[in-house]
Design an enzyme around this catalytic site. Structure first.
Site, PDB file in Angstrom:
ATOM      1  N   LYS A  69       2.145  -0.607   9.028  1.00  0.00           N
ATOM      2  CA  LYS A  69       1.838  -1.974   9.456  1.00  0.00           C
ATOM      3  C   LYS A  69       1.144  -1.906  10.807  1.00  0.00           C
ATOM      4  O   LYS A  69       1.639  -1.240  11.745  1.00  0.00           O
ATOM      5  CB  LYS A  69       3.133  -2.784   9.570  1.00  0.00           C
ATOM      6  CG  LYS A  69       3.686  -3.183   8.222  1.00  0.00           C
ATOM      7  CD  LYS A  69       2.704  -4.091   7.511  1.00  0.00           C
ATOM      8  CE  LYS A  69       3.355  -4.845   6.386  1.00  0.00           C
ATOM      9  NZ  LYS A  69       2.343  -5.626   5.654  1.00  0.00           N
TER      10      LYS A  69
ATOM     11  N   ASP B  26      -2.195  -1.642   7.033  1.00  0.00           N
ATOM     12  CA  ASP B  26      -2.211  -3.071   6.673  1.00  0.00           C
ATOM     13  C   ASP B  26      -2.048  -3.883   7.958  1.00  0.00           C
ATOM     14  O   ASP B  26      -1.013  -3.798   8.618  1.00  0.00           O
ATOM     15  CB  ASP B  26      -1.049  -3.379   5.716  1.00  0.00           C
ATOM     16  CG  ASP B  26      -1.027  -4.852   5.284  1.00  0.00           C
ATOM     17  OD1 ASP B  26      -1.942  -5.610   5.690  1.00  0.00           O
ATOM     18  OD2 ASP B  26      -0.104  -5.225   4.536  1.00  0.00           O
TER      19      ASP B  26
ATOM     20  N   GLU C 283      -5.877  -2.658   4.668  1.00  0.00           N
ATOM     21  CA  GLU C 283      -5.555  -3.922   3.996  1.00  0.00           C
ATOM     22  C   GLU C 283      -5.635  -5.085   4.988  1.00  0.00           C
ATOM     23  O   GLU C 283      -5.161  -4.962   6.124  1.00  0.00           O
ATOM     24  CB  GLU C 283      -4.134  -3.788   3.437  1.00  0.00           C
ATOM     25  CG  GLU C 283      -3.689  -4.903   2.521  1.00  0.00           C
ATOM     26  CD  GLU C 283      -2.372  -4.499   1.830  1.00  0.00           C
ATOM     27  OE1 GLU C 283      -2.321  -3.411   1.219  1.00  0.00           O
ATOM     28  OE2 GLU C 283      -1.391  -5.254   1.933  1.00  0.00           O
TER      29      GLU C 283
ATOM     30  N   ASP D 172      -5.232  -8.767   0.333  1.00  0.00           N
ATOM     31  CA  ASP D 172      -3.835  -8.962  -0.064  1.00  0.00           C
ATOM     32  C   ASP D 172      -3.527 -10.457  -0.067  1.00  0.00           C
ATOM     33  O   ASP D 172      -3.721 -11.132  -1.076  1.00  0.00           O
ATOM     34  CB  ASP D 172      -2.904  -8.163   0.868  1.00  0.00           C
ATOM     35  CG  ASP D 172      -1.430  -8.423   0.583  1.00  0.00           C
ATOM     36  OD1 ASP D 172      -1.122  -8.996  -0.472  1.00  0.00           O
ATOM     37  OD2 ASP D 172      -0.576  -8.068   1.425  1.00  0.00           O
TER      38      ASP D 172
ATOM     39  N   LYS E  95       0.422  -8.395  -6.203  1.00  0.00           N
ATOM     40  CA  LYS E  95       1.862  -8.570  -5.974  1.00  0.00           C
ATOM     41  C   LYS E  95       2.405  -9.480  -7.063  1.00  0.00           C
ATOM     42  O   LYS E  95       1.996 -10.649  -7.164  1.00  0.00           O
ATOM     43  CB  LYS E  95       2.113  -9.194  -4.602  1.00  0.00           C
ATOM     44  CG  LYS E  95       1.919  -8.214  -3.452  1.00  0.00           C
ATOM     45  CD  LYS E  95       2.229  -8.843  -2.115  1.00  0.00           C
ATOM     46  CE  LYS E  95       2.093  -7.836  -0.993  1.00  0.00           C
ATOM     47  NZ  LYS E  95       1.967  -8.475   0.330  1.00  0.00           N
TER      48      LYS E  95
ATOM     49  N   GLN F  26       6.194  -7.679  -1.547  1.00  0.00           N
ATOM     50  CA  GLN F  26       6.322  -8.908  -0.757  1.00  0.00           C
ATOM     51  C   GLN F  26       7.658  -8.891  -0.006  1.00  0.00           C
ATOM     52  O   GLN F  26       8.297  -9.916   0.162  1.00  0.00           O
ATOM     53  CB  GLN F  26       6.206 -10.126  -1.656  1.00  0.00           C
ATOM     54  CG  GLN F  26       5.819 -11.362  -0.865  1.00  0.00           C
ATOM     55  CD  GLN F  26       5.200 -12.408  -1.733  1.00  0.00           C
ATOM     56  OE1 GLN F  26       4.116 -12.201  -2.264  1.00  0.00           O
ATOM     57  NE2 GLN F  26       5.870 -13.519  -1.904  1.00  0.00           N
TER      58      GLN F  26
HETATM   59  C1  MUC Z   1       2.226  -6.890   2.988  1.00  0.00           C
HETATM   60  O1  MUC Z   1       1.625  -6.096   2.276  1.00  0.00           O
HETATM   61  O2  MUC Z   1       1.559  -7.656   3.641  1.00  0.00           O
HETATM   62  C2  MUC Z   1       4.344  -8.754   4.565  1.00  0.00           C
HETATM   63  C3  MUC Z   1       4.243 -10.092   4.372  1.00  0.00           C
HETATM   64  C4  MUC Z   1       4.143 -10.317   2.999  1.00  0.00           C
HETATM   65  O3  MUC Z   1       3.987 -11.376   2.406  1.00  0.00           O
HETATM   66  O4  MUC Z   1       4.153  -9.129   2.345  1.00  0.00           O
HETATM   67  C5  MUC Z   1       4.439  -8.100   3.272  1.00  0.00           C
HETATM   68  C6  MUC Z   1       3.720  -6.849   3.032  1.00  0.00           C
HETATM   69 MG    MG Z   2      -0.403  -6.674   2.963  1.00  0.00          MG
END
Ligand code: MUC
Ligand code: MG
Length: 367
Positions: free
Chosen positions: A162, A191, A217, A242, A266, A294
């Protein structure tokens, strides 16, 4: 197989290790268990994880949408009337997590009614998914320790870092420490959850060009169309959409306008039906997909495994499937095991995510 009731049960389970990222943080899984009851006694189930900071949905809004807005149109239909139920849901824009969970619950009920695993119904490509582990905001040394521990304990070799912090040096250092500590074989990608501008993302990619990162991402808000397109054109690694692509329509718009070159699917916000549409679009265009997380519970993670393992394109890359390990408990009756870096799809009728009723009684917040 007529639907007799639709139930949305809010519950709360604390995290032992909160996850922090550019758009928010989670300390408690304040999710909603969706149940579709039928006249035959079959119950389809799915988990809905609200992400207010991303999609604007809350635990209360999901309960309201499922029970009060969609529910009255769903009751009386058959669980096999999926298109008719989707026609009702499509009248309402957004509310993707509520729609996604209702859709997965319908698939679960269909699988149980037909006595077939949903992963087989969907596509039946393989029987397990390779796991990618998502690393939240932490000092670089702690991130490396976590990645090494997950490698050692679970056999995981793919990590999503992240990012999206300022100063940018924090994220550049974290990526560098991970690459040096994990070696050249590890698959590492980033991401930013829209935390940077496109120009900041370009600067990070320039400074990490020697690290062999595989994907970036949601670097910036996809609505910053011109600078995002410039970023996508300039850098050789795929830029993944995403939160900008919860529907097939969104994915079309972003891919065709040059906002991204890969798509994160997702199931928590697209269900299985919309996720199939997104996947078909990507396969047709020759665009890579990843199975995202998620910040799902074990119930949500099993849904991702059921979908991901069903198709060749979704099982090529490791899916993000390990965030449930940071929760203090879960509603799933038979816990998920990660062995040799993989999670097996359950070969039982439905999605295979049976709920522990005692735990539901303990954690539900509506009684
Ligand atoms: C992601 O991939 O962004 C963080 C917030 C969300 O909605 O999913 C996560 C992971
Ligand atoms: Mg993401």
């Amino acid at each position: 197989m007529k639907i007799t009731a639709v139930e949305a049960i809010p519950y709360a389970i604390p995290y032992t290790h909160p996850l922090r990222f550019a758009s928010g943080e989670v300390h408690t899984a304040d999710h909603v268990l969706i149940r579709v009851h039928t006249e035959d006694g079959i119950v389809g189930e799915a988990d809905a994880p609200p992400r207010p900071y991303t999609y604007g949905e809350t635990q209360r809004s999901i309960k309201e949408m499922v029970e009060e807005v969609f529910g009255p149109h769903v009751v009386g239909k058959s669980v096999f009337d999926r298109s008719a139920i989707h026609a009702v849901m499509r009248r309402t824009i957004h509310n993707q997590v509520a729609k996604g969970a209702l859709d997965i619950a319908l698939w679960d009920a269909m699988g149980k009614a037909l006595d077939v695993p949903v992963t087989t119904l969907l596509g039946g490509w393989t029987d397990s998914m390779r796991v990618s582990h998502m690393l939240g905001f932490k000092p670089a040394r702690e991130l490396l320790e976590e990645a090494l521990e997950f490698g050692e304990r679970y056999g995981i070799t793919t990590f999503k870092l992240k990012t999206g912090r300022r100063p940018l040096a924090l994220d550049v250092e974290a990526a560098r420490v991970l690459r040096e500590g994990l070696g050249p074989e590890a698959d590492i990608y980033l991401d930013a959850n829209r935390g940077w501008t496109a120009n900041e993302a370009m600067e990070v990619l320039r400074q990490t060009a020697d690290l062999g990162l595989s994907l970036l991402e949601e670097p910036c808000d996809a609505k910053e169309a011109m600078s995002r397109r410039r970023l996508v054109e300039k850098f050789p690694i795929p830029i993944v959409g995403d939160e900008s692509v919860p529907t097939a329509g969104d994915a079309s718009r972003e891919l065709l306008s040059g906002g991204c070159t890969a798509i994160c699917i997702k199931t928590a916000r697209s269900g299985f039906t919309e996720a199939q549409e997104i996947l078909g679009l990507c396969t047709g265009l020759g665009v890579d997909v990843t199975m995202g997380n998620q910040i799902d519970t074990q119930i949500g993670s099993l849904a991702t495994v059921a979908f991901g393992a069903a198709f060749e394109a979704t099982s090529r890359r490791a899916g993000e499937l390990s965030n449930f390990l940071d929760m203090s408990d879960d509603l799933l009756a038979e816990p998920i095991e990660i062995r040799d870096g993989r999670i097996a799809a359950r070969h039982v009728p439905g999605v295979g995510a049976a709920v522990d009723e005692d735990k539901l009684t303990r954690y539900r917040t509506d009684r």
